[in-house]
Design an enzyme around this catalytic site. Structure first.
Site, PDB file in Angstrom:
ATOM      1  N   HIS A 229      12.802  -6.933 -19.623  1.00  9.24           N
ATOM      2  CA  HIS A 229      11.717  -7.889 -19.809  1.00  9.24           C
ATOM      3  C   HIS A 229      11.295  -8.530 -18.497  1.00  9.24           C
ATOM      4  CE1 HIS A 229      10.015 -11.586 -22.004  1.00  9.24           C
ATOM      5  NE2 HIS A 229       9.368 -10.559 -22.504  1.00  9.24           N
ATOM      6  N   LYS A 231       9.581  -9.298 -14.830  1.00  7.74           N
ATOM      7  CA  LYS A 231       8.307  -9.092 -14.160  1.00  7.74           C
ATOM      8  C   LYS A 231       8.485  -9.527 -12.707  1.00  7.74           C
ATOM      9  CE  LYS A 231       7.207 -10.209 -18.630  1.00  7.74           C
ATOM     10  NZ  LYS A 231       8.045 -10.975 -19.569  1.00  7.74           N
ATOM     11  N   ASP A 236       6.768  -6.303   1.172  1.00  9.43           N
ATOM     12  CA  ASP A 236       7.300  -6.342   2.543  1.00  9.43           C
ATOM     13  C   ASP A 236       8.536  -7.223   2.703  1.00  9.43           C
ATOM     14  OD1 ASP A 236       5.355  -4.588   3.312  1.00  9.43           O
ATOM     15  OD2 ASP A 236       4.069  -6.080   4.269  1.00  9.43           O
ATOM     16  N   HIS A 410       2.288 -18.529 -23.168  1.00  9.04           N
ATOM     17  CA  HIS A 410       3.327 -17.527 -22.892  1.00  9.04           C
ATOM     18  C   HIS A 410       4.261 -17.972 -21.769  1.00  9.04           C
ATOM     19  CE1 HIS A 410       4.636 -13.249 -21.807  1.00  9.04           C
ATOM     20  NE2 HIS A 410       4.824 -13.300 -23.110  1.00  9.04           N
ATOM     21  N   LYS A 412       7.294 -19.720 -19.732  1.00 13.00           N
ATOM     22  CA  LYS A 412       8.702 -19.713 -20.124  1.00 13.00           C
ATOM     23  C   LYS A 412       9.533 -20.502 -19.116  1.00 13.00           C
ATOM     24  CE  LYS A 412       7.610 -14.894 -21.037  1.00 13.00           C
ATOM     25  NZ  LYS A 412       7.582 -14.838 -22.480  1.00 13.00           N
ATOM     26  N   ASP A 417      14.149 -33.972 -15.301  1.00 12.25           N
ATOM     27  CA  ASP A 417      14.193 -35.194 -14.493  1.00 12.25           C
ATOM     28  C   ASP A 417      13.287 -35.167 -13.261  1.00 12.25           C
ATOM     29  OD1 ASP A 417      15.945 -36.254 -16.288  1.00 12.25           O
ATOM     30  OD2 ASP A 417      17.745 -35.964 -15.057  1.00 12.25           O
TER      31      ASP A 417
END
Length: 492
Positions: A229, A231, A236, A410, A412, A417
């Protein structure tokens, strides 16, 4: 011919005639040979015996728990990483880290945990840019790709061959012609939208491709578990991207079904890019069956900034079926426990385990401002109604909970604090905690944490608060869907 039909029919109905025996065998496997938690065990047993045919098929799709140590093997962390870990361990023990960075004192135990459990080195000299819009994120990524000189590594759970990937492909092909090393890694299920012809055309242009856990039957992938899952993009060795955006037109707001796509992605320039590069290489080695680090000098992939870029201190943490511990889940849990003033959570799926859920309940009752934002619409109905059930309990405990109404949420992660945040690819659900390969960035920087909070508060302008009265007034069909979905939550 009649004999052939009879034989085929006997084979077809064999599982149904012997369903009780098959269920008994599966029950023995689940109870004695797979180390599932008791809640999950009872849920599977109820499903197998009360809905036997559906339960049997469901188990074949997502229930099997292969021997993970044999299934997933990753290269050991290189010696220079071990040296960095040992050095930071010593620094934390002698409190030298706290003296050089006083703001890290509160989180030194979490930093140490990430070092010990996952080899996650704390890096400084990082500059972070937060993206909440897909067009802005991909605009920046495409520009960084155009400026690449040595390599571009891309890893996405979902890649669709549409208008967005077309823009990316044009640049990748051009850079490959210039001699830039290009590698694309995609999950087997998330990559089912790409034809074999497309992958072949990319390889013919000099672009390296690999599929993580590829399907066995063409585009049909019969196993839903153990998806990669993550991404990640690394350019470089100095620029890294991590977050929630996949590659598809819906992520830039061009799909009428979802409308505007609200997500969170980080562009990290600096030392932490090397940690993302290492994460990509480990996944590539498994998927491609090759050790990438033997093909070129390590200095090509792991760069060290020569100039001052920023003040953000970052640990890249990952977890998955190959991890001994649920590292990202444990970071969420530890951060919740350490919260004294506020917790901000954004997640499309809120199906936490008991420890995380109870920690949030305790925080809410203890006077900590607990704020949770979820989508207003489901893309996975069972998961959504389970989410709404858990949200209801938080509301009754005094938490502030909201539905995002301006399209699909979407993003996540969580912020604690106004001091630290943990954002990336992991949802606040059991699947991300246990079954998916995930990666998050823990950013220890008050200024960046405040910026992430500002984004949360801006989202509140297009949210609806789930009040106690609103939740108590939901209709009977909604209550029924919640209860059924929550019963199945250990499987979702």
């Amino acid at each position: 011919m009649d004999m052939i039909y009879k034989t085929a029919w006997d084979i077809l109905i064999f599982p149904f005639r012997h369903l009780l025996i098959i269920n008994c065998i599966l029950s023995i496997v689940i109870i004695f040979f797979q180390r599932k938690n008791p809640t999950s065990v009872w849920t599977w047993l109820l499903l197998l015996y009360f809905i036997p045919i559906v339960g049997f098929i469901f188990y074949l799709l997502i229930g099997g728990d292969m021997h993970k140590s044999k299934m997933f093997h990753t290269k050991e962390v290189e010696d220079h990483i071990h040296e960095a870990i040992s050095s930071q361990e010593a620094s934390i023990r002698t409190k030298a880290l706290q003296e050089s960075s006083p703001h890290l004192k509160k989180y030194s135990d979490l930093i140490y945990y990430n070092l010990e459990s996952a080899g996650s080195v704390l890096t400084d000299n990082n500059r972070v840019k937060i993206f909440t819009d897909g067009n802005e994120k991909f605009g920046a990524l495409l520009e960084d790709m155009r400026n690449a000189r040595e390599f571009i590594h891309m890893q996405y759970y979902i890649i669709k061959d549409d208008v967005l990937f077309s823009r990316i492909k044009d640049i990748l092909v051009e850079k490959a012609r210039e001699g830039v090393e290009i590698r694309i890694l995609c999950d087997g299920m998330g990559g089912r939208f790409i034809s074999g012809r497309c992958w072949k055309r990319l390889r013919s242009c000099g672009i390296h491709t690999a599929i993580f856990f590829p399907p066995l039957l063409g585009r049909l992938n019969l196993r839903m578990n153990y998806r990669n899952h993550r991404k990640i993009a690394v350019i470089d060795g100095m620029i890294g991207y991590v977050g929630g955006f996949n590659v598809g037109k819906e992520y830039i707001g061009l799909d009428d079904k979802f409308g505007y796509w609200r997500d969170t992605h980080l562009r990290i320039e600096g030392a932490a890019a090397a940690s993302l590069a290492l994460r990509f290489i480990l996944d590539w080695n498994y998927a491609a069956g090759k050790n990438l680090l033997n093909e070129s000098d390590e200095e090509k992939y792991f760069k060290h900034p020569q100039e001052k870029l920023g003040s953000s201190q970052i640990q890249i943490i990952s977890s998955g079926p190959d991890s001994k511990l649920q590292n990202i889940r444990n970071n969420y849990l530890r951060l919740i426990h350490k919260a004294e003033k506020s917790i901000y959570i954004q997640t499309p799926y809120f199906v936490p385990d008991d420890a995380v859920f109870n920690a949030l309940i305790v925080a809410a009752y203890s006077g900590v401002s607990v704020n949770v934002m979820i989508p207003c619409k489901p893309d996975h109905p069972f998961v959504y109604w389970a989410t709404y059930s858990y949200i209801g309990d938080l509301v009754m405990a005094g938490a502030n909970c909201y539905t995002y109404d301006n399209g699909f949420l979407h993003a996540k992660g969580l912020i604690v604090d106004s001091q630290v945040y943990c954002y990336g690819t992991a949802n606040m659900d059991i699947r991300s905690f246990c079954l998916n390969f995930e990666v998050n960035a823990v950013v220890y920087d008050e200024r960046e944490a405040e910026r992430m909070e500002e984004a949360f508060h801006k989202d509140l302008e297009v949210c609806t608060q789930i009040t106690k009265d609103l939740y108590a007034g939901r209709r009977l069909p909604v209550r029924f869907k919640e209860q059924v979905s929550r019963l199945l939550s250990p499987l979702l």
